[in-house]
Design a protein around this motif. Structure first.
Motif, PDB file in Angstrom:
ATOM      1  N   ALA A   1       0.787   3.509   9.732  1.00 32.34           N
ATOM      2  CA  ALA A   1       0.352   4.822  10.412  1.00 32.34           C
ATOM      3  C   ALA A   1       0.885   5.847   9.544  1.00 32.34           C
ATOM      4  O   ALA A   1      -0.042   6.861   9.300  1.00 32.34           O
ATOM      5  CB  ALA A   1       0.881   5.111  11.754  1.00 32.34           C
ATOM      6  N   HIS A   2       2.131   6.094   9.248  1.00 34.22           N
ATOM      7  CA  HIS A   2       2.820   6.942   8.286  1.00 34.22           C
ATOM      8  C   HIS A   2       1.767   7.187   6.969  1.00 34.22           C
ATOM      9  O   HIS A   2       1.463   8.109   6.592  1.00 34.22           O
ATOM     10  CB  HIS A   2       4.084   6.722   7.999  1.00 34.22           C
ATOM     11  CG  HIS A   2       4.732   8.068   7.163  1.00 34.22           C
ATOM     12  ND1 HIS A   2       5.146   9.140   7.430  1.00 34.22           N
ATOM     13  CD2 HIS A   2       4.854   7.907   5.726  1.00 34.22           C
ATOM     14  CE1 HIS A   2       5.609   9.798   6.481  1.00 34.22           C
ATOM     15  NE2 HIS A   2       5.639   9.184   5.420  1.00 34.22           N
ATOM     16  N   VAL A   3       1.699   5.851   6.384  1.00 35.76           N
ATOM     17  CA  VAL A   3       1.060   5.989   4.938  1.00 35.76           C
ATOM     18  C   VAL A   3      -0.511   6.333   5.331  1.00 35.76           C
ATOM     19  O   VAL A   3      -1.045   7.046   4.415  1.00 35.76           O
ATOM     20  CB  VAL A   3       1.058   4.537   4.758  1.00 35.76           C
ATOM     21  CG1 VAL A   3      -0.163   4.491   3.359  1.00 35.76           C
ATOM     22  CG2 VAL A   3       2.300   3.967   3.810  1.00 35.76           C
TER      23      VAL A   3
ATOM     24  N   GLN B   1      -1.520   8.670   7.593  1.00 37.88           N
ATOM     25  CA  GLN B   1      -1.599  10.004   7.889  1.00 37.88           C
ATOM     26  C   GLN B   1      -1.106  10.919   6.764  1.00 37.88           C
ATOM     27  O   GLN B   1      -1.456  11.920   6.797  1.00 37.88           O
ATOM     28  CB  GLN B   1      -0.630  10.249   9.273  1.00 37.88           C
ATOM     29  CG  GLN B   1      -1.391   9.584  10.434  1.00 37.88           C
ATOM     30  CD  GLN B   1      -0.388   9.531  11.591  1.00 37.88           C
ATOM     31  OE1 GLN B   1       0.864  10.073  11.431  1.00 37.88           O
ATOM     32  NE2 GLN B   1      -0.971   8.994  12.727  1.00 37.88           N
ATOM     33  N   HIS B   2      -0.329  10.427   6.081  1.00 34.72           N
ATOM     34  CA  HIS B   2       0.527  11.001   4.945  1.00 34.72           C
ATOM     35  C   HIS B   2       0.299  10.563   3.396  1.00 34.72           C
ATOM     36  O   HIS B   2       1.387  10.267   3.027  1.00 34.72           O
ATOM     37  CB  HIS B   2       2.234  11.166   5.090  1.00 34.72           C
ATOM     38  CG  HIS B   2       2.083  11.920   6.368  1.00 34.72           C
ATOM     39  ND1 HIS B   2       1.967  13.095   6.818  1.00 34.72           N
ATOM     40  CD2 HIS B   2       2.659  11.370   7.616  1.00 34.72           C
ATOM     41  CE1 HIS B   2       2.361  13.393   8.234  1.00 34.72           C
ATOM     42  NE2 HIS B   2       2.651  12.410   8.723  1.00 34.72           N
ATOM     43  N   PRO B   3      -1.081  10.158   3.209  1.00 35.93           N
ATOM     44  CA  PRO B   3      -1.068   9.570   1.767  1.00 35.93           C
ATOM     45  C   PRO B   3      -0.627  10.156   0.674  1.00 35.93           C
ATOM     46  O   PRO B   3      -0.091   9.493  -0.308  1.00 35.93           O
ATOM     47  CB  PRO B   3      -2.632   9.350   1.527  1.00 35.93           C
ATOM     48  CG  PRO B   3      -3.287  10.302   2.640  1.00 35.93           C
ATOM     49  CD  PRO B   3      -1.929  10.530   3.733  1.00 35.93           C
ATOM     50  N   ASP B   4      -0.483  11.336   0.536  1.00 35.46           N
ATOM     51  CA  ASP B   4       0.092  12.021  -0.416  1.00 35.46           C
ATOM     52  C   ASP B   4       1.607  12.422  -0.568  1.00 35.46           C
ATOM     53  O   ASP B   4       1.986  12.967  -1.416  1.00 35.46           O
ATOM     54  CB  ASP B   4      -0.337  13.890  -0.249  1.00 35.46           C
ATOM     55  CG  ASP B   4      -1.890  13.987  -0.692  1.00 35.46           C
ATOM     56  OD1 ASP B   4      -2.641  12.985  -1.363  1.00 35.46           O
ATOM     57  OD2 ASP B   4      -2.545  14.685  -0.015  1.00 35.46           O
ATOM     58  N   ALA B   5       2.214  11.703   0.446  1.00 35.81           N
ATOM     59  CA  ALA B   5       3.666  11.594   0.695  1.00 35.81           C
ATOM     60  C   ALA B   5       4.220  10.483  -0.650  1.00 35.81           C
ATOM     61  O   ALA B   5       5.227  10.613  -1.151  1.00 35.81           O
ATOM     62  CB  ALA B   5       4.255  11.332   1.856  1.00 35.81           C
TER      63      ALA B   5
ATOM     64  N   LEU C   1      10.167   3.152   2.708  1.00 30.55           N
ATOM     65  CA  LEU C   1       9.736   3.588   4.054  1.00 30.55           C
ATOM     66  C   LEU C   1      10.076   2.731   5.106  1.00 30.55           C
ATOM     67  O   LEU C   1      10.763   3.500   6.100  1.00 30.55           O
ATOM     68  CB  LEU C   1       8.202   4.100   4.021  1.00 30.55           C
ATOM     69  CG  LEU C   1       7.499   4.478   5.280  1.00 30.55           C
ATOM     70  CD1 LEU C   1       8.395   6.063   5.614  1.00 30.55           C
ATOM     71  CD2 LEU C   1       6.170   4.978   5.179  1.00 30.55           C
ATOM     72  N   THR C   2       9.873   1.511   5.077  1.00 33.92           N
ATOM     73  CA  THR C   2      10.073   0.603   6.025  1.00 33.92           C
ATOM     74  C   THR C   2      11.624   0.580   6.151  1.00 33.92           C
ATOM     75  O   THR C   2      12.116   0.661   7.413  1.00 33.92           O
ATOM     76  CB  THR C   2       9.675  -0.732   5.599  1.00 33.92           C
ATOM     77  OG1 THR C   2       8.265  -0.644   5.203  1.00 33.92           O
ATOM     78  CG2 THR C   2      10.027  -1.974   6.510  1.00 33.92           C
ATOM     79  N   HIS C   3      12.388   0.355   5.217  1.00 35.93           N
ATOM     80  CA  HIS C   3      13.743   0.443   5.529  1.00 35.93           C
ATOM     81  C   HIS C   3      14.465   1.661   6.177  1.00 35.93           C
ATOM     82  O   HIS C   3      15.094   1.510   7.208  1.00 35.93           O
ATOM     83  CB  HIS C   3      14.481   0.110   4.222  1.00 35.93           C
ATOM     84  CG  HIS C   3      15.959   0.344   4.042  1.00 35.93           C
ATOM     85  ND1 HIS C   3      16.762   1.485   3.692  1.00 35.93           N
ATOM     86  CD2 HIS C   3      16.894  -0.606   4.480  1.00 35.93           C
ATOM     87  CE1 HIS C   3      17.888   1.235   4.002  1.00 35.93           C
ATOM     88  NE2 HIS C   3      17.860  -0.276   4.166  1.00 35.93           N
ATOM     89  N   HIS C   4      13.845   2.746   5.874  1.00 35.21           N
ATOM     90  CA  HIS C   4      14.312   4.075   6.567  1.00 35.21           C
ATOM     91  C   HIS C   4      13.902   3.853   8.000  1.00 35.21           C
ATOM     92  O   HIS C   4      14.721   4.378   8.623  1.00 35.21           O
ATOM     93  CB  HIS C   4      13.532   5.226   5.795  1.00 35.21           C
ATOM     94  CG  HIS C   4      13.736   6.650   6.462  1.00 35.21           C
ATOM     95  ND1 HIS C   4      14.917   7.402   6.203  1.00 35.21           N
ATOM     96  CD2 HIS C   4      12.811   7.347   7.245  1.00 35.21           C
ATOM     97  CE1 HIS C   4      14.848   8.459   7.111  1.00 35.21           C
ATOM     98  NE2 HIS C   4      13.705   8.458   7.609  1.00 35.21           N
ATOM     99  N   LEU C   5      12.584   3.635   8.297  1.00 32.62           N
ATOM    100  CA  LEU C   5      12.309   3.912   9.637  1.00 32.62           C
ATOM    101  C   LEU C   5      13.082   2.562  10.570  1.00 32.62           C
ATOM    102  O   LEU C   5      13.419   2.868  11.798  1.00 32.62           O
ATOM    103  CB  LEU C   5      10.697   3.333   9.674  1.00 32.62           C
ATOM    104  CG  LEU C   5       9.853   4.584   9.426  1.00 32.62           C
ATOM    105  CD1 LEU C   5       8.356   4.406   9.250  1.00 32.62           C
ATOM    106  CD2 LEU C   5       9.956   5.948   9.889  1.00 32.62           C
ATOM    107  N   ALA C   6      13.273   1.349   9.902  1.00 31.28           N
ATOM    108  CA  ALA C   6      13.864   0.598  10.559  1.00 31.28           C
ATOM    109  C   ALA C   6      15.424   0.762  10.927  1.00 31.28           C
ATOM    110  O   ALA C   6      15.734   0.572  12.001  1.00 31.28           O
ATOM    111  CB  ALA C   6      13.832  -1.084   9.862  1.00 31.28           C
ATOM    112  N   VAL C   7      15.970   1.307   9.828  1.00 32.17           N
ATOM    113  CA  VAL C   7      17.328   1.776   9.995  1.00 32.17           C
ATOM    114  C   VAL C   7      17.486   2.947  11.018  1.00 32.17           C
ATOM    115  O   VAL C   7      18.549   2.986  11.947  1.00 32.17           O
ATOM    116  CB  VAL C   7      17.977   2.162   8.592  1.00 32.17           C
ATOM    117  CG1 VAL C   7      19.445   2.893   8.847  1.00 32.17           C
ATOM    118  CG2 VAL C   7      18.187   0.886   7.870  1.00 32.17           C
TER     119      VAL C   7
END
Length: 193
Positions: free
Chosen positions: A60-62, A64-68, A83-89
């Motif tokens: 969903a993040h990717v 909604q924010h493809p330019d990130a 990104l996965t690591h950040h959100l999971a942690v």
């Protein structure tokens, strides 16, 4: 030979397609990276349902924010993994902090140690998945089948020196999981500024 700082073509094209809102691009990205995302999230959280939620959040993040994602900063795979690591942690920390606040067992120091161990394990999993197949095969023989370098050489059909080189390089890559963020990750997800 391509310039060192030139991003891979597929990554650039995918980022452009996502920025244009192509639903098919999201589907293709999901097909390519869903197992990576889910596996990393599960490794950090140790919970199937939480890993499913993180997988949905990442895509969903990717979307909604493809330019990130900046292709010049590294491969799309690495960015998605970071990104996965950040959100999971973040999820693990929030869940465990809430449990502590409700009088659950443990301390904030134990929580941070748990988060650190989960982060290192997830980075190690990513490193193993991302390393070249010859290195991964040598490590799998040595670790899972308890082969020494001589047996590994025979099993792989390479010289003993080559088997030692592959094992040494694979272990050096794994050692980076303990003290380094994911390479190519943007600063907000643990990468270098």
């Amino acid at each position: 030979m391509a310039k060192k700082d030139a991003p891979p073509r597929w990554d650039r094209k995918m980022q452009q397609r996502l920025a244009r809102g192509e639903a098919a691009a999201l589907g293709e990205l999901y097909d390519r990276f869903a197992s990576l995302v889910h596996g990393l999230a599960h490794r950090v959280l140790g919970d199937e349902h939480a890993a499913d939620r993180i997988t949905r959040d990442v895509f969903a993040h990717v979307w909604q924010h493809p330019d990130a994602y900046d292709p010049r900063q590294g491969p799309l795979r690495t960015w998605v993994a970071a990104l996965t690591h950040h959100l999971a942690v973040q999820r693990l920390r929030a869940t465990e902090t809430a449990a502590l606040a409700e009088g659950g067992p443990g301390s904030t120091e134990e929580l941070e140690l748990k988060v650190r161990h989960a982060s290192v394990a997830a980075r190690a999993d990513y490193i193993v998945q991302a390393m070249p197949a010859p290195l991964r095969a040598a490590l799998e023989l040595a670790y899972f089948q308890r082969r020494d370098y001589r047996q590994t050489a025979v099993d792989l059909g390479v010289t003993e020196d080559e088997a030692r080189r592959r094992l040494r390089l694979g272990l050096q890559l794994l050692a980076t999981a303990h003290d380094a963020p994911s390479p190519g990750a943007p600063p907000e997800y643990g990468g270098a500024a």
